[in-house]
Structures are given as C-alpha cells and as structure tokens.
Design an enzyme around this catalytic site. Structure first.
Site, PDB file in Angstrom:
ATOM      1  N   HIS A   1      26.000  49.537   4.692  1.00 57.19           N
ATOM      2  CA  HIS A   1      25.147  48.359   4.755  1.00 57.19           C
ATOM      3  C   HIS A   1      24.900  47.711   3.392  1.00 57.19           C
ATOM      4  CE1 HIS A   1      22.071  45.903   6.788  1.00 57.19           C
ATOM      5  NE2 HIS A   1      21.272  46.128   5.765  1.00 57.19           N
TER       6      HIS A   1
ATOM      7  N   SER B   1      21.343  41.402   4.250  1.00 54.84           N
ATOM      8  CA  SER B   1      20.518  42.024   5.295  1.00 54.84           C
ATOM      9  C   SER B   1      19.446  41.047   5.777  1.00 54.84           C
ATOM     10  CB  SER B   1      19.937  43.308   4.724  1.00 54.84           C
ATOM     11  OG  SER B   1      19.384  44.096   5.737  1.00 54.84           O
TER      12      SER B   1
ATOM     13  N   ASP C   1      28.500  50.462   8.949  1.00 58.18           N
ATOM     14  CA  ASP C   1      27.092  50.151   8.734  1.00 58.18           C
ATOM     15  C   ASP C   1      26.257  50.903   9.771  1.00 58.18           C
ATOM     16  OD1 ASP C   1      24.563  48.944   8.444  1.00 58.18           O
ATOM     17  OD2 ASP C   1      25.445  47.004   7.956  1.00 58.18           O
TER      18      ASP C   1
END
Lengths: 428, 435
Positions: A364, A236, A329
């Site tokens: 995610h 991320s 995601d």
C-alpha cells in the site's frame, strides 16, 4: 597499533536528493577478500536502521556495489541502491517501525561502512566509513508555513523566477503533516503544498470540500504559479480527496491528478472527509487479524466498495488521471478500486484520460524511490487512539522496484501535463 | 510573454557537489531551435559578483545538455561541461585585480545558474530569466571533521576524514600571500587524507619578531600530525605551492626528523641557499628585487628574480639527495616563478644523481602560476601583498584561461592518483608482478 592502511571507501555523489542514485565503491582491498558493505541511519525517532550486502573483492582489490553481486545480507544480486531500499530496523528494535523524515530542511544522514568478512561482520570495528547526505530539498527551495483562510500546511517553492506549475500534495489517513514528498516535488520544479488535513484538533466539519478547494486556490492564486497548471497528488485517503475534487468540485479544476493506492469510497452519508473516514474506521474494527497480530483492512473494505452507492462518481472526472497501486495491497482493495475506476471512466467515455500502473508483490505505501519498505507498521486509530499493527503488504524487492519505477513515471506524467504544452506531443 | 517558453526546465546534477566534481547542466522543454543563454552568478565572501555565460541553441527536442552541446560564444565556447564555473570572472564594473578564494570552508560556494531567452551578453541584472536553480559546491565532504590542532606555536587547521582510519597524513603549504587558506587541505581530506594546513606566514613567532619561522616549526607540525591516533605515522606527504615548494624541498631533503612518503611541488623552484633557514630562503629571492619587470599593464613580474638558474650547487636544494617520490607541477606561462626552468634543472640534477626514477614532471603549456583545485576561476593577475611588503600591488601570474583551466583539472586528478599510489597503495607489490 598496526599501521595497516585501510581500504578506500567512497560514495558518489556524497550529497544527493533522495531520488538520485549513488555509486558505492571500495578500493585498495586485498584481492578476493570477503567484505560486508553496510549502511546505518539513526532516525529522528532515535531508532537505528541498517542494510548490508556481502561482497568479495576482485583481483584489483575493488568492490563496486553498482556492478558486483551481493551474495547475501538484506539484499542480494546486483543492487546499486540496495543499501538504502533494503534498510530495516537493527535487530532488537521495537516492532512496527516506519521511517519518515519530518524535518525536510536537514538531510537524512547515512553512514556507509565496509567490514571484514561476512558472518559476524558486526563483531569488529569497520575498516572504513563515509557519510552521505540524502536531501528532500534541493538548494534554493523556499519552505513557507501556511496558515491562512483556515488552511494549514507547508508550501515549497522552487528557486527561480517561475511561474511554475503547482501541486496539492496529500498523504493518507495516518494523519499529521508529512512534507517529504512535497519538498521533493518542489525539487523537480513544482510549487507544492503539503496539506495538513487530519492532524489537527479542529472540528471535522471544517474538512469538507471547501477546505481542499481553498487549499487548491492558495496554490493557484500564488503569484509564482501558473493558474491553469495545478494538479493534485494523493496517497491512500489523499487520493480519495483527489478523485472527489476532480469529480465533484465546481470551484477547482485540477489540470491532472495522481492517485497512489487509490481510494474511491465515498458514501452518501457524512458531509466531510473525516466523518466519512470515521464511519469507515468504525467498521474496520471488525477487520481480520492474522497470525502475526497484523490487522488486514482490505477484505472488510472490499465489502463497502462493492455497493455502488458508496463510490465516488469518477466518471465525472475531466482531467488526466494516473492511478498507481500495488497488487499485494493488504490495507485497501486498491486492485479492485483501480479496476472499478477504469470501468466507470470507460463507461463515461473518459478512458483516454486514464493511465494505470499496477505492480506485483507491492503493498500500500508506495513512496519515493529508495525509501525502505514496510510490510506492517504501528498505526494509531484516530477515533479510539488504539495502537494496532496494520498490514500494508508487499515484498521488499518488488515493492522497492515499484517505488523506483512509479516515481519516474509519475514525474514524466507530471512533466507532460504540467510543463509541456500538449499540442507539441503526438497523442498515442 | 510566450507561454511555452515559460515552461523551460533547467536542472543541474548533482545540485550539491564537491568542488572537484563535475555536474551536468540540462535545459529541457525549450522551443526547438531557440537561442538561449545559460549564465552562472556567484557572490563571493567579500561581496563581489562573478559571472560566466554561454550562448546555446536548443536542439529539435528542445534540449540543451552542456556535456554534449557547444557554447557558440560567451565567457567560454565549445563543449564545456564545467565552463560555467572555470570561466567565472568579475562582473563588468568590478574593481580590477580580484581573486576568488574561499575562507570559510564549512559552508558551500553557492552558484545561481539561470537560463535566459536569446543570446545575451550584458545587463543580466535587468533581465528576468526563464528559469534558475541554485547549486552548492563544497570543499568538505559530509563527515569530514575540521578542527584546530593545538600543540604547535599557533593552532593549525586540521581536517580528518570520517572513519576509524588510520589515514595517511598530509602537510599542506600555500604560498606567501596574506591569510591562510584551508580549502585545499579540506578537499584533500574529502579524498581520504588527514590534512593539516600549515600557516607559516602568520605564526605567533612571525607576528612578534617579524622573522620567518624555521625548520623546527615544520618538524613540530610533522610530529603533531604523526602523533594523532588516526594518522598513519609512516605515510605522510607534503604538498607545497609556490614558496611552499621551497619549504617542502628543504624539509624533504635536509630534515632529520621529517621523513616523507611523497612530495608534491606546485609552481615552485629549488633555487635557494642550500640548508639556509626559511628566513634566508625568503631574503634570497628578494635579493634580486631589481630584476622585477613590469608588464604593459604595469603588473609586477617576479619570475626573473631567481634566474638564471645558478650552476653553483650551494644555491640550489640538492634534489639528488631526495629519497621519496616527487611530483612537480609547472605552468609554462608562470610569470611569478621560473617553475619550468627549475623543473628542467631538477630533472638534470636527479639524472646525474641517479634518483630520477622518483621524479614526475607535469608541465602545462599556457598555464600560469596559480594552479588551484579544478574549476577555480583562472586569475591572470591580481592585487597581492606579499610578506614583508607594505602595500598591495598588481602581480602578473600568467596563463591563458582555457588552457589554465584544463591544466587545473588534469593536475588535480594526477595529484590525487600520485598521493593515492604513494600513501595508500602497495601492500605487497610482488603480488602483482606477474600482471
């Protein structure tokens, strides 16, 4: 007390690394007997997590979780590791929980037990229980707190003389220092630095490039590290750091980078990672909230990254790059980001450096294998300290499969680029 | 230094295992065809260092897998997945007569496994390995609780598996040497048996009076075990090693109080004054001290003291009266006890009495006296001080390392199956009679 001899339950190996498989076996049951095999973990945050499967013993009185089908529970089908990846908070727990091990020096303790029957199995005491340990750190690994040259983090060094390849490991925008993945990477032979880059109270000016370059060099200059074999691993927001260091840094040259749930949002304004991130979070407050009161950032974020001036120039990357993302995601438009990165690298003639893994129905938070899946969890906004429930996405089974598959492929990518000499392998 | 060879990867799975679990040692990324030495190093509790090593050649993919590839030479040769453990021996220059026995079983045995360039045989301390890992070997599985049961003469170590139970119980008796060892009881608890290690050598009574404890001591231990809320009263077995065998047979046959579901006797004999006290049994074997022989290395050989096996029935435990299954384990090269001759006599006695269906004999060629849990290094002779004797002397236990190690592995597997069948099995045997 009735002196009925209990069934024999075993988990082999009883002590393992978190990414190793185990075999759960129940013996000495009556034939054709319905039982429930259940796992229970009491987390560091004092919540209880469980998983369970409903089974029926065969006529030799055996249930083998690796070989038999679960007929129901938190997982179904033939799932040797279902007792771990399908774990979720027990009924009655507070909502939005996420399971993370902060102290990696001790193992995660999981009690596996076998209960009579399927429905209402919880109403009676278990027939048998065993305890299994799941470790992030292999024996002999050294854990060293790093607080030098302004850099804060934790360094993990494998046993043995070395020298070893190195990895700079960064988690996402949730802040705080998570050591679990760095410890696990060290267990696979990499000197790994879990970098704390959002969790402390210093001025955000400190977190410009220089911070990450210094951290990278701390690894590179370590006497037990091979200086030309240091890579970067980011999830991320951490992957944003990875791509920008690889693309822009004149000081450090990573040997390879791994980006999970890649983020390439890099607006011109704001000089530091945190100030760029602050800008994003302000805009993300306009994000959509669904009927379950979960915040979806993906769509708002998609608007930012369609502006080419807001994107890191990934065409400048000169090292092998592995992108891993989930197609469901909901937190960041990582599908579009991955496509965009591929396009930009192709246009720059760097396509041969890029490998991509994209997993359907995966969210995610792609973590090491057998970690429970969280579709949505509580998140504290850095700026406002507001608590929201963020939707990460993914469906448990496909997400867990993705975690297992991606970890294996990430390890082989790292092994290839950081351990093997490229000359020995044919280029495909 | 060759850069490519620096990247050799060594891994051992599982890195944390029980003492009786196998592991896989894997070397990857070596230069194809290169010669490498894989070495294990362990420093035991008394500070001595033990090592084992094997010489290997990497295959065309640069890999060595110890469960598939042969060691050409070293402390073991051939395809030996666990050779790095069972062939451990004191490093050159160590004092003679050492034996590896772990006292603190709450911590693991730590072994460092390393890979070195070339085929090395000595001077490892001065070489830098290419790679090294640390492996933990545990006697206690996670969740097994070890504590002292207080109600006997002296507190006895007791190991209870995790879970509600009830569990079958085990009374574990070692031989005469020195301090109590708990490791076998801990390992058996890791396999689901509530195990009590009985210290009958260092009891308060013995320390105060200089005499051996008697039947009552063991019967009390049995009662204490039975009364534990998580122990299955009617499923208790006894496992005795060496002199522990004599006690096990005495209790199994003659005790009014102890009713065993099964008995395991390792490296022992039934030759003893019938219904003699434990003290008398001990004195009986010392009576023939004159028959002690010495090897060419001046090691004491004890086995003749009970030979020849008497024909007088008053001098042998009456195994014809046994009512529970008996598993006998015998090393045919046992130099301390005539276990093989005893086993043959026991077989005959039970055949005559009509209860030989209860008997299983496992007899291992070239195995010695010290039949321990698997992968324990073989000790052919060691410094030993037995009860009542003032000094430590070198005793010959016997056995050839390779065969002895195979025997330990096989014996343990069979002991576990035997205990399982007799203590856990048979809810309703008629259900399976048609199979």
């Amino acid at each position: 007390m009735t002196q009925v001899v209990p069934p024999i339950l075993s988990v082999t190996p009883s002590r393992a690394l978190v990414d190793e498989k185990f075999k759960v076996l129940v013996e000495n049951l009556p034939p054709g007997c319905p039982v429930t095999v259940r796992s229970l973990h009491h987390s560091e945050d004092k919540d209880d997590w469980e998983a369970y499967g409903h089974y029926v013993s065969d006529h030799s009185g055996v249930v083998s979780v690796s070989e038999d089908l679960s007929y129901g529970g938190t997982y179904t089908g033939k799932e040797p590791m279902g007792l771990l990846w399908s774990m979720r908070p027990v009924p009655g727990s507070r909502p939005g929980l996420r399971l993370r091990k902060m102290n990696v020096c001790t193992p995660m303790l999981v009690t596996v037990s076998v209960h009579s029957g399927h429905e209402g199995f919880r109403d009676q005491a278990p027939l048998a229980s065993v305890l299994t340990e799941r470790w992030y750190m292999a024996p002999g690994i050294r854990r060293i707190n790093i607080n030098e040259q302004g850099v804060q983090g934790t360094l993990f060094i494998p046993p043995g003389p070395g020298p070893f390849p190195g990895l700079l490991d960064m988690w996402g925008g949730g802040g705080g220092l998570l050591e679990s993945r760095a410890a696990l990477l060290a267990s696979h032979g990499y000197v790994s630095l879990a970098l704390d880059y959002l969790g402390f109270d210093q001025e955000s000016e400190n977190l410009e490039f220089k911070y990450f370059e210094t951290a990278f060099n701390i690894i590179k200059d370590h006497p037990q590290v091979m200086p030309d074999r240091v890579g970067i691993f980011g999830l991320s927001l951490g992957s944003l750091v990875a791509v920008t260091l690889a693309a822009y840094s004149t000081i450090v040259k990573p040997c390879c980078i791994v980006c999970i749930s890649c983020n390439h949002y890099y607006p011109a304004r704001g000089s530091t990672v945190t100030s760029k991130f602050e800008g994003v979070t302000r805009q993300l407050s306009k994000a959509r909230v669904n009927e379950d009161n979960q915040v979806i950032w993906k769509d708002v974020a998609l608007e930012f990254i369609t502006d080419p001036s807001n994107i890191a120039e990934v065409g400048r990357i000169n090292c092998p790059t592995l992108l891993v993302n989930g197609c469901d995601d909901q937190n960041w438009p990582t599908v579009e980001t991955a496509e965009d990165v591929a396009r930009l690298m192709r246009e720059a003639g760097k396509e041969h450096l890029l490998s991509r893994l994209a997993y359907p129905d995966t969210g995610h938070l792609i973590e090491p294998p057998f970690s429970p899946h969280f579709r949505a969890t509580t998140f504290v906004m850095r700026s406002s300290k507001e608590k929201v429930i963020l939707l990460w996405g993914g469906q448990t089974k496909p997400h867990s499969d993705a975690q297992e598959d991606s970890w294996r492929k990430i390890l082989s990518f790292l092994q290839f680029h950081l351990y093997c000499s490229p000359n020995l392998k044919a280029k495909i | 230094m060759d850069r490519k060879q620096c990247c050799v990867k060594l891994s051992v799975q599982p890195s944390r295992g029980l003492m009786d679990e196998k592991f896989i040692v894997l070397v990857q990324n070596a230069l194809p065809g290169s010669q490498l030495t894989i070495r294990a190093l362990h420093q035991c509790e008394d500070g001595h260092s033990w090592e084992a090593f094997g010489h290997y050649t990497a295959d065309t993919t640069g890999t060595i897998n110890l469960s598939e590839d042969p060691s050409i030479r070293g402390t073991y040769s051939g395809v030996e997945q666990m050779g790095l453990l069972w062939s451990l021996r004191p490093i050159p220059g160590s004092k003679p007569g050492l034996r590896m026995r772990k006292k603190n079983i709450q911590t693991p045995m730590e072994v460092t496994i390393s890979v070195y360039q070339g085929h090395q045989t000595e001077g490892f301390a001065d070489l830098v390995p290419l790679s090294g890992v640390v492996v933990e070997r545990w006697y206690m599985a996670p969740g097994v609780r070890g504590f002292q049961l207080q109600k006997v003469d002296s507190p006895q170590p007791f190991f209870l598996p995790l879970g509600p139970g009830p569990f079958p119980g085990l009374l574990d008796l070692y031989g005469l040497g020195g301090q109590l060892v708990e490791y076998r009881a801990a390992l058996l608890a890791s396999h689901g048996f509530a195990s009590m290690a009985i210290d009958y050598v260092n009891s308060k009574f013995t320390i105060e009076t200089g005499k051996m404890v008697d039947s009552q001591y063991f019967e009390t231990a049995y009662r204490v075990l039975q009364q534990h809320p998580q122990v299955c009263k009617s499923r208790i077995a006894m496992i005795g090693f060496s002199f522990g065998t004599s006690i096990t047979l005495k209790m199994a046959i003659y005790s009014e109080i102890i009713k065993l579901s099964a008995a395991v006797c390792i490296s022992g004999s039934h030759v003893q004054p019938v219904d003699g006290s434990v003290e008398e049994i001990l004195r009986f074997s010392y009576k023939n001290a004159g028959k002690t022989r010495f090897s060419e290395k001046d090691e004491k050989i004890w086995r003749d003291q009970l030979l020849p096996i008497p024909t007088d029935p008053s001098l042998k435990a009456d195994v014809g009266r046994l009512q529970c299954p008996l598993l006998l384990l015998v090393g045919e090269d046992d130099q301390s006890c005539p276990a093989q001759e005893s086993a043959l006599d026991i077989k005959e006695m039970m055949a005559q009495a009509g209860n030989s269906h209860l008997l299983t004999v496992l007899s291992y060629p070239n195995a010695g006296h010290l039949i321990e849990p698997p992968y324990t290094p073989h000790t052919r002779s060691s410094n030993f001080r037995t009860t009542g004797m003032p000094e430590k002397v070198m005793y010959l236990w016997g056995g050839q390392t390779v065969e002895h190690s195979r025997a330990q592995e096989d014996a343990w597997k069979k002991i576990l199956v035997f205990l399982r069948e007799n203590l856990y099995g048979g809810r309703n045997p008629t259900l399976f009679s048609h199979l």
